[in-house]
Design a protein around this motif. Structure first.
Motif, PDB file in Angstrom:
ATOM      1  N   UNK B 155       0.724  -1.550  -0.232  1.00  0.00           N
ATOM      2  CA  UNK B 155       0.336   0.224  -0.049  1.00  0.00           C
ATOM      3  C   UNK B 155       0.669   1.216   0.111  1.00  0.00           C
ATOM      4  N   UNK B 156       1.451   1.622  -1.488  1.00  0.00           N
ATOM      5  CA  UNK B 156       2.109   2.695  -1.527  1.00  0.00           C
ATOM      6  C   UNK B 156       1.464   4.237  -1.537  1.00  0.00           C
ATOM      7  N   UNK B 157       0.498   4.510  -1.467  1.00  0.00           N
ATOM      8  CA  UNK B 157       0.067   5.832  -1.875  1.00  0.00           C
ATOM      9  C   UNK B 157       0.243   6.716  -0.631  1.00  0.00           C
ATOM     10  N   UNK B 158      -0.310   6.041   0.228  1.00  0.00           N
ATOM     11  CA  UNK B 158      -0.757   7.361   1.884  1.00  0.00           C
ATOM     12  C   UNK B 158      -0.079   7.683   1.608  1.00  0.00           C
ATOM     13  N   UNK B 160       3.485   7.713  -0.175  1.00  0.00           N
ATOM     14  CA  UNK B 160       3.993   8.373  -0.609  1.00  0.00           C
ATOM     15  C   UNK B 160       4.464  10.055  -1.214  1.00  0.00           C
ATOM     16  N   UNK B 161       3.215  10.702  -0.350  1.00  0.00           N
ATOM     17  CA  UNK B 161       4.222  12.379  -0.837  1.00  0.00           C
ATOM     18  C   UNK B 161       5.113  12.634   0.315  1.00  0.00           C
ATOM     19  N   UNK B 162       4.881  12.631   1.531  1.00  0.00           N
ATOM     20  CA  UNK B 162       6.226  13.150   2.230  1.00  0.00           C
ATOM     21  C   UNK B 162       7.830  12.066   1.850  1.00  0.00           C
ATOM     22  N   UNK B 186       1.381   7.468   8.707  1.00  0.00           N
ATOM     23  CA  UNK B 186      -0.219   8.042   7.034  1.00  0.00           C
ATOM     24  C   UNK B 186      -0.972   6.836   6.532  1.00  0.00           C
ATOM     25  N   UNK B 189      -2.938   5.409   8.896  1.00  0.00           N
ATOM     26  CA  UNK B 189      -3.830   5.647   9.832  1.00  0.00           C
ATOM     27  C   UNK B 189      -5.160   5.664   8.463  1.00  0.00           C
ATOM     28  N   UNK B 190      -3.961   5.152   7.460  1.00  0.00           N
ATOM     29  CA  UNK B 190      -5.328   5.482   6.547  1.00  0.00           C
ATOM     30  C   UNK B 190      -5.906   3.604   6.172  1.00  0.00           C
ATOM     31  N   UNK B 191      -5.302   3.297   6.032  1.00  0.00           N
ATOM     32  CA  UNK B 191      -5.061   1.822   5.809  1.00  0.00           C
ATOM     33  C   UNK B 191      -5.199   0.200   6.910  1.00  0.00           C
TER      34      UNK B 191
END
Lengths: 248, 248
Positions: B155-158, B160-162, B186, B189-191
């Motif tokens: 699950x790479x998306x959450x 990745x931005x940082x 991050x 928290x989301x997955x």
């Protein structure tokens, strides 16, 4: 791909959508994904669309044709201007989506599953408060509450952490618009299939007309400053957290 | 699901992986996804695993059996302790994964595609610098360079931005560990399918032994402070950006 967000606040509802569509990386186009129906003084209804463009455009066209029909004859069945609640409006969008699937589905055969769509529907009809819905490809839907005041469709993951942390119903509209644009900035940086410009619409409770609607282009000075400022602020926030070890 | 990151820096390589596996939401377990082979003074090889657990465990077991075989007889084919470069190690992992797919694939039939796996492989073998690879389900792989110094699997998306904004090869190890843990925060928290504890490993260039390896549990005071501090810092960063409008 697509990224659209709707956020329901005490002060109203704010919507944002990108404008990039693509059939493969080498076939990119720009289409509006935000559709607005307004009867000033009576209702504002906003629909954000994600998924197959042939499906979403058909849904919008059928909704528009329904308006024309019901203007000619009041017995022509429900339209977005005749329904008396946002719940009924969501049912109308859902049943219109099912109709499109029924019409096209047979000829699409086993490929039909690829022609999916989803929607965010929000607004206010006189007689009730502002309401926000997410409508699934099956035509059923859910409504936002205070625990989860926002919905996202399309590429939702990159922009979700900041929404999770900051979105609260008490926000001021100017802060909510800033929040949505930061969420878009994170998504734009990470997914090439989500692209500028961004359409943004602010609806304020009990006004029954569109308060502010704008298209934010790549060269928009506020968005540019926000994007730069957010990168700088994130790096600064990172620097302010204690290191895992002091070791080099 | 899974979340694993490997980040190659001038000072070495840092790895982190979660430990949650699930077969449905109601069947959750804890398994180590970080595997380490060390010949002190000669090599450190770290493998992070994502995907079907039956596949990834088979790959690790076959790699271990290869070590035992090659200890008995030097002609037994390559092992992680006999290969002379990290590139050869990546080829060995890739061909082992292909072997598992070959063995199990026939009986899995049309379901075989669901039994996929991917890996991050990194480390250093004496005679060359530290190297980092991402190995795909097909057994082929790519290597990290200065433009993209990190790989993520699962699950790479959450998270990745940082990483996109902060990761640079010149980072200090303590900051890199902080960065990876923020990226995990991050994602956690989301997955729901990514879960604590987190395994973290720091390898420093030209040491050829594991510098630091730790398991970070939910009650870890540093992680707890980082998670709280990052939320606070993000909200503060948000507050410092100018609002979209001054309107209420």
């Amino acid at each position: 791909m697509t990224y659209c967000v709707g956020l329901r606040l005490d002060r109203g509802i704010i919507f944002a959508s990108d404008t990039r569509t693509n059939a493969g990386f080498d076939n990119v186009a720009r289409f509006r994904k935000m559709h607005v129906w307004e009867l000033p003084g009576d209702r504002v209804i906003v629909l954000l669309t994600a998924g197959n463009l042939a499906v979403t455009q058909s849904v919008v066209s059928l909704l528009d044709e329904g308006l024309a029909r019901s203007a000619d004859s009041p017995d022509a069945g429900p339209s977005l201007f005749s329904v008396s609640t946002m719940f009924q409006a969501a049912r109308l969008v859902g049943s219109t989506l099912r109709e499109v699937h029924r019409i096209d589905g047979e000829d699409l055969g086993p490929e039909a599953a690829a022609f999916s769509a989803s929607f965010i529907l929000g607004g206010q009809i006189k007689g009730e408060g502002p309401r926000l819905f997410q409508i699934y490809d099956e035509g059923n839907f859910i409504e936002a509450g205070d625990d989860t005041p926002f919905f996202q469709i399309g590429e939702h993951k990159y922009g979700k952490p900041i929404l999770d942390r900051v979105a609260v119903p008490e926000m001021r509209m100017g802060d909510a618009a800033k929040l949505l644009l930061i969420s878009f900035d994170s998504t734009l940086r990470s997914n090439l299939s989500v692209g500028l410009p961004i359409d943004i619409l602010i609806y304020r409770t009990d006004t029954w007309h569109v308060g502010e609607q704008r298209r934010i282009e790549a060269e928009d000075p506020y968005f540019h400053a926000l994007s730069e400022g957010w990168s700088r602020a994130l790096r600064q926030a990172f620097a302010n957290i204690e290191s895992y070890t002091n070791a080099d």
